[in-house]
Motif scaffolding. Structure first.
Motif, PDB file in Angstrom:
ATOM      1  N   GLU A 135       0.668  -1.185   0.021  1.00 48.64           N
ATOM      2  CA  GLU A 135       0.021  -0.018   0.033  1.00 48.64           C
ATOM      3  C   GLU A 135       1.094   1.276  -0.040  1.00 48.64           C
ATOM      4  O   GLU A 135       0.413   2.430  -0.433  1.00 48.64           O
ATOM      5  N   TYR A 196      -4.183   4.066   1.923  1.00 50.54           N
ATOM      6  CA  TYR A 196      -4.980   3.345   1.501  1.00 50.54           C
ATOM      7  C   TYR A 196      -6.168   3.041   2.466  1.00 50.54           C
ATOM      8  O   TYR A 196      -7.253   3.247   2.716  1.00 50.54           O
ATOM      9  N   ILE A 228      -6.382   5.725  -5.756  1.00 47.54           N
ATOM     10  CA  ILE A 228      -6.805   5.061  -4.459  1.00 47.54           C
ATOM     11  C   ILE A 228      -8.037   5.294  -4.147  1.00 47.54           C
ATOM     12  O   ILE A 228      -8.806   4.179  -3.433  1.00 47.54           O
ATOM     13  N   LYS A 231     -10.229   2.589  -6.084  1.00 48.36           N
ATOM     14  CA  LYS A 231      -9.924   1.430  -5.580  1.00 48.36           C
ATOM     15  C   LYS A 231     -10.717   1.054  -4.311  1.00 48.36           C
ATOM     16  O   LYS A 231     -11.294   0.122  -3.989  1.00 48.36           O
ATOM     17  N   SER A 232     -10.779   2.173  -3.342  1.00 48.63           N
ATOM     18  CA  SER A 232     -11.442   2.075  -2.165  1.00 48.63           C
ATOM     19  C   SER A 232     -12.768   1.896  -2.277  1.00 48.63           C
ATOM     20  O   SER A 232     -13.614   1.027  -1.767  1.00 48.63           O
TER      21      SER A 232
END
Length: 474
Positions: A135, A196, A228, A231-232
């Motif tokens: 990460e 992250y 990020i 993706k989260s």
């Protein structure tokens, strides 16, 4: 080292990843303790020992992995709830306190308990290192960081064996094993939380500051930060479905069975076992080199190969490299067993055919064979089994939505396999003899070679999507 607004800096990421990977050095001290302490505890009380049996000593080596199971199962929740940084800051003092208790035991059961705690710490350390490196490291730097943890683990082994050679007092030796944990704690004070993890908690300002620190003050992080965030959001959507179907999904069980069988065979091959019993193995092997000095040489070789593994993996295809390491380990175990068999046979017929002086000459001339063989086994474990099987192949084998569950289950499989082989090792020695045990390990490595030839694909330079598809083919 920043030349433009788009260039990321190496030094902050290097400091952050090295700080967390110092947990590998703590793990190395866990392994070296059993190797050094068991022979000392077997000595009579007047010589500083407790007169324990090898069977009792096997519990010191093996019960460690029972703790690893608990640590592996708990690590995901701990890291998810508190973040890698804060888990690391808690683990440092826990390890130090555990070593202090180990140094002042009132009974052998106390050491058993502290070994369980140490094993749990190992399980947590593995999860923290994998998650934090993935990460915080830039994608172009992530491959380089993959070798940090096994290299520090080898450094911890070396540190423990050096202490064991120069410090004969078990209590002082044990206390000094806490030094890497203290350094680990201090360094982790200065690293940021994972961006992250911060984004997942809605702490966006802190996440941006963390990413900026990691990439350097002049690096433009906006594009990566948007990735990020995206993706989260996707991870949150996947999480709503994953736990409902993952445990019964063929996406989980097909690669789990394939890689699980490989990991079981790898652990039962004795490659990792050597670290836990290295002093005893060198003593029994007939080596002409003093056991404590030999362990230092072997651990040094392992650390060197560990530090080289990133370069080796960068230029060597993984499948041929794994096959080569398996074959070389098999030959090394055959050499260990055969050398011991020759010495044993020579002693048995010495009264009629061979003088004691001639046996001593053989041992003195060829006594380097056990040390070289053990060194090669440790090097092949670091480059082949740890770097490829444990850190790369298992992560590449699972689809994204079940990767965390799959890797967690494989961690439990590994811990159970290591516990079983470490516990029955003394029994195997009594049933098969030294040479028989290591010939058995060579046979298992032959099975691994055949299994890898048939099952393991070549994934070098391919995307995760392609590697996942390969492992799903029946």
């Amino acid at each position: 080292m920043t030349t433009s607004h788009t260039t990321w800096s190496v030094l902050p990421q290097l400091f952050a990843t090295l700080s967390v990977c110092l947990s590998g050095m703590c793990t190395g001290t866990f392994f070296s303790f059993s190797s050094v302490a068991i022979p000392i505890l077997q000595k009579p009380m007047e010589q500083g020992g407790w007169e324990i049996t090898l069977e009792q000593g096997s519990w010191i080596a093996s019960i460690f992995y029972i703790g690893t199971i608990f640590g592996s199962l708990a690590s995901g929740s701990l890291v998810d709830k508190y973040g890698s940084k804060w888990v690391s800051l808690v683990m440092g003092p826990v390890v130090v306190l555990n070593w202090i208790i180990t140094a002042f035991p009132g009974h052998i059961a106390t050491i058993y308990c502290t070994r369980i705690v140490a094993g749990a710490c190992y399980g947590v350390f593995l999860a923290v290192a994998k998650v934090y490196i993935a990460e915080v490291a830039h994608p172009d730097f992530r491959g380089t960081t993959s070798a940090f943890y096994p290299t520090f683990l080898s450094a911890g082994l070396l540190y423990g064996f050096v202490l064991g050679n120069f410090i004969p007092h078990l209590r002082l030796f044990t206390l000094l094993l806490a030094v890497p944990a203290i350094i680990y704690f201090v360094m982790c004070l200065f690293i940021p939380n994972s961006p992250y993890w911060l984004v997942a908690r809605g702490r966006l300002d802190e996440a941006q500051k963390s990413l900026q620190w990691l990439r350097g003050s002049t690096c433009d992080i906006q594009e990566e930060f948007k990735e990020i965030l995206t993706k989260s959001e996707r991870s949150n959507d996947d999480a709503k479905e994953s736990w409902k179907s993952s445990l019964t999904s063929s996406d989980l069980w097909r690669p789990l069975i394939r890689i699980g069988v490989l990991m079981l065979l790898v652990e039962w091959s004795g490659s990792n076992l050597i670290s836990q019993y290295m002093v005893i193995v060198i003593q029994e092997s007939g080596s002409s080199i003093e056991p404590n000095l030999a362990t230092i040489g072997v651990a040094l070789a392992r650390m060197i190969f560990g530090s080289m593994s990133t370069v080796i993996l960068r230029y060597c295809p993984r499948r041929p490299l794994l096959l080569f390491c398996t074959f070389l380990s098999m030959v090394s175990f055959l050499s260990l067993g055969t050398f011991k068999h020759i010495l044993t046979t020579s002693r048995e017929i010495s009264e009629n055919q061979t003088t004691v002086e001639e046996i001593a000459t053989i041992q003195h001339t060829f006594g380097w064979i056990p040390m070289v063989s053990i060194g090669l086994i440790q090097a092949c474990e670091t480059v082949g089994f740890i770097a490829i099987v444990h850190l790369t192949l298992q992560a590449e084998s699972f689809p994204t939505r079940v990767r965390a569950i799959g890797c967690g289950l494989l961690g439990v499989v590994t811990a159970l396999a290591r516990f079983s082989i470490a516990k029955i090792f003394p029994l195997l020695l009594s049933l098969l003899g030294f040479e028989g045990v290591f010939w058995l390990f060579a046979i298992i490595l032959l099975l691994i070679f055949i299994y890898c030839w048939i099952i393991v694909p070549e994934n070098k330079g391919q995307s995760l999507t392609k590697t996942e598809d390969k492992m799903m083919v029946t």
